[in-house]
Design a protein around this motif. Structure first.
Motif, PDB file in Angstrom:
ATOM      1  N   GLY A  98       0.823  -1.204   0.000  1.00  0.00           N
ATOM      2  CA  GLY A  98       0.000   0.000   0.000  1.00  0.00           C
ATOM      3  C   GLY A  98       0.853   1.247   0.000  1.00  0.00           C
ATOM      4  O   GLY A  98       1.612   1.504  -0.939  1.00  0.00           O
ATOM      5  N   ASN A  99       0.771   1.990   1.109  1.00  0.00           N
ATOM      6  CA  ASN A  99       1.419   3.303   1.159  1.00  0.00           C
ATOM      7  C   ASN A  99       2.943   3.266   1.216  1.00  0.00           C
ATOM      8  O   ASN A  99       3.583   4.285   1.010  1.00  0.00           O
ATOM      9  CB  ASN A  99       0.848   4.139   2.317  1.00  0.00           C
ATOM     10  N   GLU A 100       3.537   2.114   1.479  1.00  0.00           N
ATOM     11  CA  GLU A 100       5.000   2.025   1.505  1.00  0.00           C
ATOM     12  C   GLU A 100       5.553   1.295   0.285  1.00  0.00           C
ATOM     13  O   GLU A 100       6.716   0.883   0.276  1.00  0.00           O
ATOM     14  CB  GLU A 100       5.478   1.357   2.800  1.00  0.00           C
ATOM     15  N   TRP A 101       4.720   1.132  -0.756  1.00  0.00           N
ATOM     16  CA  TRP A 101       5.203   0.523  -1.990  1.00  0.00           C
ATOM     17  C   TRP A 101       6.260   1.419  -2.606  1.00  0.00           C
ATOM     18  O   TRP A 101       6.149   2.638  -2.586  1.00  0.00           O
ATOM     19  CB  TRP A 101       4.069   0.319  -2.989  1.00  0.00           C
ATOM     20  N   SER A 102       7.278   0.802  -3.182  1.00  0.00           N
ATOM     21  CA  SER A 102       8.306   1.526  -3.903  1.00  0.00           C
ATOM     22  C   SER A 102       8.612   0.776  -5.193  1.00  0.00           C
ATOM     23  O   SER A 102       8.693  -0.464  -5.171  1.00  0.00           O
ATOM     24  CB  SER A 102       9.575   1.623  -3.057  1.00  0.00           C
ATOM     25  N   PRO A 103       8.795   1.483  -6.294  1.00  0.00           N
ATOM     26  CA  PRO A 103       9.137   0.821  -7.551  1.00  0.00           C
ATOM     27  C   PRO A 103      10.437   0.020  -7.505  1.00  0.00           C
ATOM     28  O   PRO A 103      10.676  -0.805  -8.381  1.00  0.00           O
ATOM     29  CB  PRO A 103       9.251   1.976  -8.552  1.00  0.00           C
ATOM     30  N   VAL A 104      11.270   0.252  -6.501  1.00  0.00           N
ATOM     31  CA  VAL A 104      12.497  -0.544  -6.399  1.00  0.00           C
ATOM     32  C   VAL A 104      12.209  -1.955  -5.877  1.00  0.00           C
ATOM     33  O   VAL A 104      13.037  -2.843  -6.020  1.00  0.00           O
ATOM     34  CB  VAL A 104      13.585   0.133  -5.521  1.00  0.00           C
ATOM     35  N   LYS A 142      -6.338  -4.211  -3.799  1.00  0.00           N
ATOM     36  CA  LYS A 142      -5.837  -2.835  -3.933  1.00  0.00           C
ATOM     37  C   LYS A 142      -6.961  -1.813  -3.805  1.00  0.00           C
ATOM     38  O   LYS A 142      -6.697  -0.638  -3.574  1.00  0.00           O
ATOM     39  CB  LYS A 142      -5.144  -2.646  -5.290  1.00  0.00           C
ATOM     40  N   LYS A 143      -8.202  -2.255  -3.917  1.00  0.00           N
ATOM     41  CA  LYS A 143      -9.335  -1.344  -3.801  1.00  0.00           C
ATOM     42  C   LYS A 143      -9.733  -1.122  -2.344  1.00  0.00           C
ATOM     43  O   LYS A 143     -10.613  -0.330  -2.064  1.00  0.00           O
ATOM     44  CB  LYS A 143     -10.521  -1.864  -4.605  1.00  0.00           C
ATOM     45  N   THR A 144      -9.073  -1.829  -1.438  1.00  0.00           N
ATOM     46  CA  THR A 144      -9.305  -1.640  -0.008  1.00  0.00           C
ATOM     47  C   THR A 144      -8.318  -0.604   0.507  1.00  0.00           C
ATOM     48  O   THR A 144      -7.136  -0.657   0.188  1.00  0.00           O
ATOM     49  CB  THR A 144      -9.102  -2.956   0.761  1.00  0.00           C
ATOM     50  N   ARG A 145      -8.798   0.317   1.294  1.00  0.00           N
ATOM     51  CA  ARG A 145      -7.901   1.297   1.915  1.00  0.00           C
ATOM     52  C   ARG A 145      -7.587   0.836   3.333  1.00  0.00           C
ATOM     53  O   ARG A 145      -8.352   1.058   4.256  1.00  0.00           O
ATOM     54  CB  ARG A 145      -8.544   2.684   1.948  1.00  0.00           C
ATOM     55  N   PHE A 146      -6.448   0.157   3.453  1.00  0.00           N
ATOM     56  CA  PHE A 146      -5.999  -0.261   4.777  1.00  0.00           C
ATOM     57  C   PHE A 146      -5.324   0.926   5.436  1.00  0.00           C
ATOM     58  O   PHE A 146      -4.669   1.725   4.772  1.00  0.00           O
ATOM     59  CB  PHE A 146      -4.997  -1.419   4.674  1.00  0.00           C
ATOM     60  N   HIS A 147      -5.476   1.045   6.740  1.00  0.00           N
ATOM     61  CA  HIS A 147      -4.810   2.098   7.510  1.00  0.00           C
ATOM     62  C   HIS A 147      -3.819   1.409   8.436  1.00  0.00           C
ATOM     63  O   HIS A 147      -4.191   0.523   9.197  1.00  0.00           O
ATOM     64  CB  HIS A 147      -5.830   2.916   8.311  1.00  0.00           C
ATOM     65  N   TYR A 148      -2.569   1.800   8.338  1.00  0.00           N
ATOM     66  CA  TYR A 148      -1.501   1.157   9.092  1.00  0.00           C
ATOM     67  C   TYR A 148      -1.134   2.019  10.293  1.00  0.00           C
ATOM     68  O   TYR A 148      -0.929   3.201  10.182  1.00  0.00           O
ATOM     69  CB  TYR A 148      -0.271   0.967   8.199  1.00  0.00           C
ATOM     70  N   ASP A 149      -1.034   1.358  11.448  1.00  0.00           N
ATOM     71  CA  ASP A 149      -0.709   2.066  12.679  1.00  0.00           C
ATOM     72  C   ASP A 149       0.215   1.158  13.488  1.00  0.00           C
ATOM     73  O   ASP A 149      -0.222   0.488  14.407  1.00  0.00           O
ATOM     74  CB  ASP A 149      -1.993   2.371  13.455  1.00  0.00           C
ATOM     75  N   GLY A 150       1.460   1.123  13.075  1.00  0.00           N
ATOM     76  CA  GLY A 150       2.409   0.257  13.781  1.00  0.00           C
ATOM     77  C   GLY A 150       2.024  -1.188  13.594  1.00  0.00           C
ATOM     78  O   GLY A 150       1.971  -1.702  12.502  1.00  0.00           O
ATOM     79  N   LYS A 151       1.718  -1.865  14.702  1.00  0.00           N
ATOM     80  CA  LYS A 151       1.380  -3.271  14.654  1.00  0.00           C
ATOM     81  C   LYS A 151      -0.096  -3.513  14.289  1.00  0.00           C
ATOM     82  O   LYS A 151      -0.480  -4.604  13.960  1.00  0.00           O
ATOM     83  CB  LYS A 151       1.679  -3.914  16.013  1.00  0.00           C
ATOM     84  N   HIS A 152      -0.898  -2.480  14.372  1.00  0.00           N
ATOM     85  CA  HIS A 152      -2.334  -2.651  14.146  1.00  0.00           C
ATOM     86  C   HIS A 152      -2.721  -2.074  12.791  1.00  0.00           C
ATOM     87  O   HIS A 152      -2.046  -1.217  12.249  1.00  0.00           O
ATOM     88  CB  HIS A 152      -3.123  -1.969  15.256  1.00  0.00           C
ATOM     89  N   HIS A 153      -3.815  -2.536  12.282  1.00  0.00           N
ATOM     90  CA  HIS A 153      -4.339  -2.005  11.027  1.00  0.00           C
ATOM     91  C   HIS A 153      -5.854  -2.024  11.095  1.00  0.00           C
ATOM     92  O   HIS A 153      -6.445  -2.699  11.916  1.00  0.00           O
ATOM     93  CB  HIS A 153      -3.841  -2.839   9.849  1.00  0.00           C
TER      94      HIS A 153
END
Length: 155
Positions: A98-104, A142-153
């Protein structure tokens, strides 16, 4: 002219077929540049010792700028691992998807990261709200918006 996506996937597939996959990971199918299937086994003494899971990668024309849709396959032969970040329909809540995806990041790197996520698991349990999520989840994770908060989501 080949797209950036197909050039990148051709390069990754060539590396996988010539150098092999990381230990515990096997390429099952990569007949096209839309969907690839892998088996993943967590090696060593873990909660998942002896279990094998199947991962599906779906690529859109924006890959690698856009992350692939990655999920565990649930069918007659395979089940999703019971894990706090894996829903019973195979959707995975992992920030690198999700939000931490990188093309590398590569397909192999994603496989290794998910293998590591399973290896470090301390308790086999489904995510909070699994049943409700699965009931209303889209086909494409990918159509789900997960929210990441450390160990919890949360969804």
């Amino acid at each position: 002219m080949a797209s950036i996506s197909s050039r990148r996937l051709r390069k990754e597939l060539t590396e996988i077929t010539t150098q092999g996959c990381p230990v515990g990971i096997k390429l099952l199918n990569a007949d096209n540049f839309e969907t690839w299937l892998f088996s993943i086994e967590v090696l060593g003494e873990t909660l998942y010792q002896g279990e094998v899971f199947k991962l599906m990668f779906r690529f859109d024309s924006q890959y690698p700028i856009s992350s692939p849709a990655v999920q565990f396959v649930v069918d007659n032969e395979f089940q999703a691992p019971i894990h706090p970040h894996v829903y019973s329909n195979g959707h995975i809540c992992a920030s690198i998807l999700g939000n931490e995806w990188s093309p590398v990041l590569s397909v192999s790197a994603v496989c290794v990261t998910l293998q590591s996520m399973l290896a470090s698991c301390k308790v086999k349990e489904r995510p909070q709200g699994n049943d409700q999520y699965v009931r209303y989840a889209p086909d494409n994770p990918k159509k789900t918006r997960f929210h990441y908060d450390g160990k919890h989501h949360r969804v």
